[in-house]
Each structure stands twice: as structure tokens, then as C-alpha cells.
Scaffold this motif. Structure first.
Motif, mmCIF file in Angstrom:
data_model
loop_
_atom_site.group_PDB
_atom_site.id
_atom_site.type_symbol
_atom_site.label_atom_id
_atom_site.label_comp_id
_atom_site.label_asym_id
_atom_site.label_seq_id
_atom_site.Cartn_x
_atom_site.Cartn_y
_atom_site.Cartn_z
ATOM 1 N N ALA A 75 2.530 -0.606 -6.797
ATOM 2 C CA ALA A 75 3.350 -0.923 -5.847
ATOM 3 C C ALA A 75 4.953 -0.635 -6.132
ATOM 4 O O ALA A 75 5.642 -0.402 -5.077
ATOM 5 N N PRO B 246 5.731 4.139 -4.212
ATOM 6 C CA PRO B 246 6.727 4.205 -3.212
ATOM 7 C C PRO B 246 7.904 5.064 -3.753
ATOM 8 O O PRO B 246 8.647 5.807 -3.151
ATOM 9 N N ASN C 100 6.945 8.731 -3.847
ATOM 10 C CA ASN C 100 6.525 9.348 -2.685
ATOM 11 C C ASN C 100 7.946 9.703 -1.748
ATOM 12 O O ASN C 100 7.820 10.506 -0.876
ATOM 13 N N ALA C 101 8.957 8.722 -2.188
ATOM 14 C CA ALA C 101 10.306 8.732 -1.555
ATOM 15 C C ALA C 101 11.040 10.142 -1.832
ATOM 16 O O ALA C 101 11.969 10.392 -0.975
ATOM 17 N N ASP D 266 -1.905 8.269 -1.930
ATOM 18 C CA ASP D 266 -1.077 7.477 -2.992
ATOM 19 C C ASP D 266 -1.228 7.616 -4.424
ATOM 20 O O ASP D 266 -0.428 7.423 -5.443
#
Length: 142
Positions: A7, A11, A14-15, A75
Motif C-alpha cells: 500500500a 502508489p 506508479n506515480a 500493481d
């Protein structure tokens, strides 16, 4: 523990839009998770170092086998630093390098932060991570 780490790391990676930025984000997110979750990171380190599956494989060996047989997508691909090194090679952003060696070196360097933090609760894990970012920026530069 793993889900909480995912978690944070997914992110962050992937940002980013470039392989270099993804690699830095991967390192910083991993280290940030360790710094914010010392007990969980130490527990995970102990589990990983002592666990054997039914075939006698360590966690890292079982994971490597699973990734080779079923490469991560979506992901979960953000959790594989080798994919970041491959992306950097394919885009020309990184110099010619062994993606396998770089992945193994990075994972060892990240694990060493958790190992030292397990021994010394005052260890500066964040500084360790920033040194890794600098090292890998230089090591991958064309």
C-alpha cells in the motif's frame, strides 16, 4: 505486513513516469515503510530469513520461482525492481547493465537497512535510503 508495504510502495512507484524516478520512489517508499514500521520490518526480516516452503525454498527463492513462472502484472509489477531496471534499459534511460544483478544488489542493500535497524533502533534508515538513491542514480546513468 506485506499488504501494508504494498500500500506504500505501489502508489509511490506508479506515480512516476521515468524509470529513474520509479527506482528512486521504490527505494524511498521501501525505506520509508521500514522507518515507520520497525517492528513489522524486523518481523518480516526474521520470517524471510527462517521460512522454508514444502520444497525447502526460502521465501526469496520461492518468490523468484513464482515471478519467473508468472511475471507480475498490474500493481504487483511495481514491487519488482527488476522490471524497473528492464524499463530503464529498454527506454535507453539506463546504461547497459544486468537487471538481475542490479535487482539482487538493491534488495540486499534494502534488507541491510532493516537488519541494521533491528540491531540499532537509532539507526538512520532514511539516510541509508538516500545514500542508496544516490548510488543507484550513479550506477544506472548512461
Amino acid at each position: 505486513i506485506f499488504t501494508r508495504g504494498v500500500a506504500v510502495i505501489v502508489p509511490a512507484v506508479n506515480a512516476e513516469t521515468t524509470a529513474a524516478a520509479k527506482l528512486s520512489a521504490y527505494i524511498r517508499a521501501h525505506i520509508g515503510f521500514v522507518a515507520a514500521n520497525r517492528s513489522a520490518a524486523v518481523a518480516m526480516l526474521e520470517l524471510v530469513s527462517g521460512y522454508r516452503d514444502a520444497d525447502g525454498l526460502r521465501v526469496d527463492q520461492a518468490a523468484a520461482k513464482a515471478v519467473a513462472e508468472h511475471p507480475p502484472t498490474g500493481d504487483l509489477a511495481a514491487l519488482d525492481p527488476q522490471a524497473i531496471f528492464v524499463e530503464g534499459l529498454e527506454s535507453g534511460e539506463f546504461r547497459e547493465l544486468s537487471t538481475l544483478f542490479m535487482k539482487n544488489i538493491l534488495r540486499g542493500a534494502l534488507d541491510s537497512a532493516a537488519q541494521e535497524y533491528a540491531r540499532d533502533p537509532d539507526y538512520d534508515v532514511i539516510a541509508h535510503g538516500e545514500v542508496l538513491v544516490e548510488i543507484f542514480e550513479k550506477a544506472t546513468a548512461p
